[in-house]
Design a protein around this motif. Structure first.
Motif, short mmCIF file in Angstrom:
data_model
loop_
_atom_site.label_atom_id
_atom_site.label_comp_id
_atom_site.label_asym_id
_atom_site.label_seq_id
_atom_site.Cartn_x
_atom_site.Cartn_y
_atom_site.Cartn_z
N UNK A 1 0.85 -1.19 0.00
CA UNK A 1 0.00 0.00 0.00
C UNK A 1 0.89 1.24 0.00
N UNK A 2 0.52 2.23 -0.81
CA UNK A 2 1.31 3.46 -0.94
C UNK A 2 0.44 4.66 -0.59
N UNK A 3 0.95 5.49 0.30
CA UNK A 3 0.27 6.73 0.67
C UNK A 3 1.14 7.89 0.20
N UNK A 4 0.52 8.81 -0.52
CA UNK A 4 1.25 9.98 -1.04
C UNK A 4 0.64 11.25 -0.48
N UNK A 5 1.53 12.14 -0.03
CA UNK A 5 1.09 13.45 0.43
C UNK A 5 2.13 14.48 0.01
N UNK A 6 1.91 15.73 0.34
CA UNK A 6 2.84 16.78 -0.06
C UNK A 6 4.13 16.70 0.75
N UNK A 7 5.15 17.35 0.26
CA UNK A 7 6.43 17.44 0.94
C UNK A 7 6.26 18.01 2.34
N UNK A 8 5.41 19.04 2.45
CA UNK A 8 5.22 19.74 3.72
C UNK A 8 4.48 18.89 4.76
N UNK A 9 3.69 17.92 4.32
CA UNK A 9 2.86 17.12 5.23
C UNK A 9 3.53 15.81 5.67
N UNK A 10 4.83 15.68 5.44
CA UNK A 10 5.53 14.43 5.79
C UNK A 10 5.33 14.10 7.27
N UNK A 11 5.67 15.03 8.16
CA UNK A 11 5.58 14.78 9.59
C UNK A 11 4.16 14.51 10.05
N UNK A 12 3.21 15.25 9.51
CA UNK A 12 1.80 15.08 9.88
C UNK A 12 1.30 13.69 9.52
N UNK A 13 1.64 13.24 8.30
CA UNK A 13 1.20 11.92 7.85
C UNK A 13 1.92 10.82 8.62
N UNK A 14 3.21 11.00 8.88
CA UNK A 14 3.96 10.01 9.64
C UNK A 14 3.31 9.79 11.01
N UNK A 15 2.95 10.87 11.66
CA UNK A 15 2.31 10.80 12.98
C UNK A 15 0.96 10.12 12.89
N UNK A 16 0.17 10.45 11.85
CA UNK A 16 -1.16 9.87 11.68
C UNK A 16 -1.09 8.36 11.48
N UNK A 17 -0.13 7.90 10.68
CA UNK A 17 0.03 6.47 10.45
C UNK A 17 0.47 5.75 11.72
N UNK A 18 1.36 6.38 12.47
CA UNK A 18 1.82 5.78 13.72
C UNK A 18 0.66 5.64 14.71
N UNK A 19 -0.20 6.67 14.78
CA UNK A 19 -1.33 6.65 15.71
C UNK A 19 -2.34 5.57 15.34
N UNK A 20 -2.39 5.20 14.06
CA UNK A 20 -3.32 4.15 13.63
C UNK A 20 -2.69 2.76 13.72
#
Length: 240
Positions: A173-192
């Motif tokens: 599975x591949x999740x793509x987001x903007x360069x600026x949202x790296x940290x936000x997405x990383x945290x969201x995936x960890x929380x799930x």
């Protein structure tokens, strides 16, 4: 039987050579992460990401720990991250990310690789209209409902979620987001509770260049040469 043995031997050698290059690159990434944010992955998200990526390519744990220890030493050198942009033969755009302790050596090597195949280096920023920097996270889909996950990750900056095959044919599975949202997405995936196999900032081509099979061979010669260089961290192109 002799040919089959030699073929298997060659494939094994290439696999080990590729693994050695990956370990070298990850070792540098770990070192830069430690220099930037300290040796504790719990408080250093860049180091946590580098360790995740090392696990994805089966980098030995003792080698990861050794890289962290070396980078923590006062005598450890610094790496400078530089990006080179240019054109391979047949108008294919190529972007090269490097990490080096000797910029003169690196730029001389990269320029020579382009020149030898009839390509040319360009100015920094000359390929901004061709490549977009994106945050890419990969994980095993498992029991996750990707449609439901898509809705849940929108607030974290999700742009795309899809499934691709890895080198061994397994679904990823591949999740793509903007360069600026790296940290936000990383945290969201960890929380799930999603165990990310790799998390990277990649350059995605916004347009591609069509080439023939013979032309592609010329371009791949350059890419292969660049990827063999110890100072090179990643190579991107827009060849269709």
């Amino acid at each position: 039987m002799g040919r089959a043995f030699e073929f298997r031997k060659e494939r094994k050698f290439k696999r080990w050579a590729k693994m050695a290059v990956q370990f070298t690159r990850l070792g540098k990434e770990i070192a830069m992460a430690v220099k930037a944010g300290g040796p504790n992955p719990d408080t250093n998200s860049r180091l946590r990401t580098a360790i995740q990526n090392s696990k994805a390519v089966n980098m030995p744990k003792d080698r990861v720990e050794a890289a962290i220890k070396r980078a923590s030493s006062k005598d450890a050198g610094d790496y400078e991250e530089l990006v080179y942009e240019g054109y391979a033969p047949h108008g294919v755009a190529v972007l090269v990310e490097t990490a080096t302790d000797n910029t003169n050596r690196t730029v001389a090597n990269v320029r020579s690789y382009f020149t030898k195949v009839g390509g040319s280096l360009g100015k920094t920023g000359s390929l901004d209209f061709i490549f977009s920097r994106k945050s890419i996270f990969r994980f095993e889909p498992g029991e996750f409902d990707l449609e439901e996950l898509e809705l849940e990750l929108i607030d974290a900056g999700l742009e795309e979620i899809y499934v691709e095959s890895d080198e061994e044919g397994h679904d990823v599975a591949v999740v793509q987001t903007s360069f600026e949202d790296f940290g936000t997405m990383q945290k969201a995936l960890e929380e799930k509770g999603i165990e990310v196999k790799s998390a990277k900032l990649e350059r995605i081509p916004l347009s591609t260049t069509d080439v023939s099979e013979d032309m592609a061979g010329d371009v791949l010669k350059l890419i292969d040469k660049l990827e063999e260089d110890d100072d090179v961290q990643a190579v991107y192109h827009n060849m269709a």
